[in-house]
Design an enzyme around this catalytic site. Structure first.
Site, mmCIF file in Angstrom:
data_model
loop_
_atom_site.group_PDB
_atom_site.id
_atom_site.type_symbol
_atom_site.label_atom_id
_atom_site.label_comp_id
_atom_site.label_asym_id
_atom_site.label_seq_id
_atom_site.Cartn_x
_atom_site.Cartn_y
_atom_site.Cartn_z
ATOM 1 N N HIS A 127 -13.647 -50.609 -7.671
ATOM 2 C CA HIS A 127 -13.108 -49.716 -6.644
ATOM 3 C C HIS A 127 -11.866 -50.601 -5.818
ATOM 4 C CE1 HIS A 127 -13.655 -47.452 -2.707
ATOM 5 N NE2 HIS A 127 -14.177 -46.627 -3.518
ATOM 6 N N ASP B 138 -20.813 -44.166 -8.166
ATOM 7 C CA ASP B 138 -20.685 -42.967 -9.608
ATOM 8 C C ASP B 138 -21.429 -43.566 -10.718
ATOM 9 O OD1 ASP B 138 -19.104 -40.911 -8.524
ATOM 10 O OD2 ASP B 138 -17.355 -41.917 -8.696
#
Ligand code: CMC
Length: 436
Positions: free
Chosen positions: A313, A371
């Site tokens: 991320h 996710d």
């Protein structure tokens, strides 16, 4: 924002005079250096492709501490919101700044519920798409088309228009996602049923048919509601920045949100949930848990072009707090459905374990993001893989609209207009065709 006591001084090695730049404090998080007058003072721009060090706005909505792995909406930790509130309370919080009390909650639920139906003409618009079109292609079109149906809420300078557009978008998005799904499988659209909860209603529009009664399973409703909460906002991510930039031209909210949907589609952003599940399927097809080592080897090989989807991320350099909550939900949902031994969940756990111990991932601070597990939950609920990103879009709509409205209310807001470092050809003259 508050002016800090200290200033930043920019000096140049060629003897040009120093430039003093103001520094501001937020309520928490890194200070910012105000470079708005830099070009006027020096004739230079800053260079920051990908916005690695640039705060593009001030915002009071969502705060992320990427090093600690913390996420807060309006100051409330995501863990508390996910376990103590529902999605519509979260929407109220993001839009208006506070959680609703009991009366305000009822009123807000009623207001949203009264807007869940879409103009009947929308189904004829939808009919123009191929049945096998990707749901995100369909959704981008449908959301953009809302501005053609709701002319009375397109003036962003009018606060009432902004309010009604926000409610309409939050209310209608699940209806549009469900319509896109029903269209793809050739089933009749299910109209919203307003005595159900926001998320229960969505599940009914997705999975019911006119032929049989349908009662949403409460454990699954709660799980999907949690997915909505976890995806509701995430400060200035790519799609939110797209919505702000698009809206900064003064375009209507439906058009700005359609731009957000389009941006979210990409596999580096919202499309990662679909990509992560497809990745798990591929590994499973090649032999499952036993092939994890081989797959990780490929991921570490820069030339392979393979990424561990659902990992890494831009902001989190620690475990994404949403991934922890998603992993819990995953266990609950699989338990409820008697799928304790789900091979994809086992595979995901094995991948996560190996990656978290591997020097490649440790040194780059790559952890699971939201996710990584959300696809397994959605698949267990019965949502087809190609619809995952559309679910994300439905959830993120409130964040987009809250951020858009915040921008429009900000006295410092201007049309977004980045500058560039030009590296192309300098001026030249066109030669006649025969001499080129
Ligand atoms: N698998 C393998 N290597 C990775 C991964 C990954 N998933 N993510 C980052 N890296 C490596 C990358 O190759 C680079 O290595 P090196 O320094 O040797 O060149 C290093 O880690 C830093 O990565 P980066 O690409 O510079 O980081 P970024 O901040 O530009 O990208 C990201 C962040 C999310 C796009 C990236 O981590 C990624 O592509 N992850 C997979 C897609 C994904 O799961 N996206 C969902 C994000 S969360 C939901 C959302 O907000 O939409």
């Amino acid at each position: 924002m508050k002016l800090a006591d200290n200033k930043a001084t920019l000096s140049f090695s060629n003897g040009s005079p120093n430039v003093e730049l103001p520094v501001y404090h937020g309520s928490v998080g890194p200070d910012v250096i105000d470079i708005r007058k830099l070009y006027a003072q020096t004739g230079m721009f800053t260079y920051d492709p990908g916005f690695l060090s640039t705060a593009a706005c001030q915002s009071a909505i969502t705060y992320i501490d990427g090093d600690k792995g913390e996420l807060q909406y309006r100051g409330y930790p995501i863990e508390q919101l996910a376990t103590q509130c529902d999605f519509l309370e979260t929407c109220h919080l993001l839009l208006y700044g506070e959680l609703p009390n009991a009366d305000a909650k009822k009123k807000f639920e009623r207001t949203v519920t009264m807007h869940t139906m879409v103009n009947e003409q929308m189904q004829f618009f939808l009919r123009g798409f191929r049945r096998d079109a990707h749901p995100m292609a369909v959704l981008t079109g449908l959301v953009g088309a809302l501005s053609a149906f709701y002319h009375d809420s397109t003036d962003i300078t009018n606060p009432q228009h902004r309010e009604i557009a926000a409610i309409r978008l939050i209310a209608k998005m699940p209806t549009l996602v469900a319509m896109a799904y029903k269209y793809s499988v050739g089933q009749p659209y299910m109209y919203p049923q307003n005595d159900l909860s926001y998320t229960g209603n969505f599940m009914r529009m997705m999975f019911a048919t006119p032929c049989e009664d349908y009662k949403p399973n409460e454990v699954l409703v709660r799980a999907l509601d949690r997915i909505f909460i976890l995806h509701a906002d995430h400060e200035q991510n790519a799609s939110t920045s797209t919505v702000r930039l698009c809206g900064s031209s003064g375009t209507n909210p439906f058009a700005a949100i359609a731009a957000g949907v389009a941006c979210l589609w990409g596999p580096a952003h919202g499309g990662a949930n679909e990509a992560a599940l497809n990745m798990l399927h591929d590994i499973q097809a090649q032999g499952g848990v036993e092939k994890v080592g081989e797959f990780i080897k490929q991921v570490k090989d820069k030339n392979s072009g393979v990424k561990l989807m659902g990992f890494g991320h831009r902001v989190y350099k620690n475990y994404d707090p949403r991934a922890k909550l998603m992993q819990e939900t995953c266990k609950e949902v699989l338990g409820e459905l008697g799928l304790h031994n789900d091979p994809l969940f086992k595979l995901a756990m094995a991948l996560e374990k190996i990656a978290l111990e591997d020097e490649y991932f440790v040194s780059r601070k790559l952890y699971p993001n939201v996710d990584f597990y959300s696809g397994i939950v959605q698949r267990a609920i019965g949502i087809p893989v190609s619809l995952f990103t559309a679910i994300f879009a439905a959830a993120r709509t409130v964040g987009w609209i809250a951020q858009l409205n915040e921008m429009i209310g900000d006295p410092e807001y201007k049309i977004g207009r980045p500058r560039q470092l030009f590296t192309g050809s300098t001026r030249r003259d066109i030669k006649p065709l025969a001499k080129r």
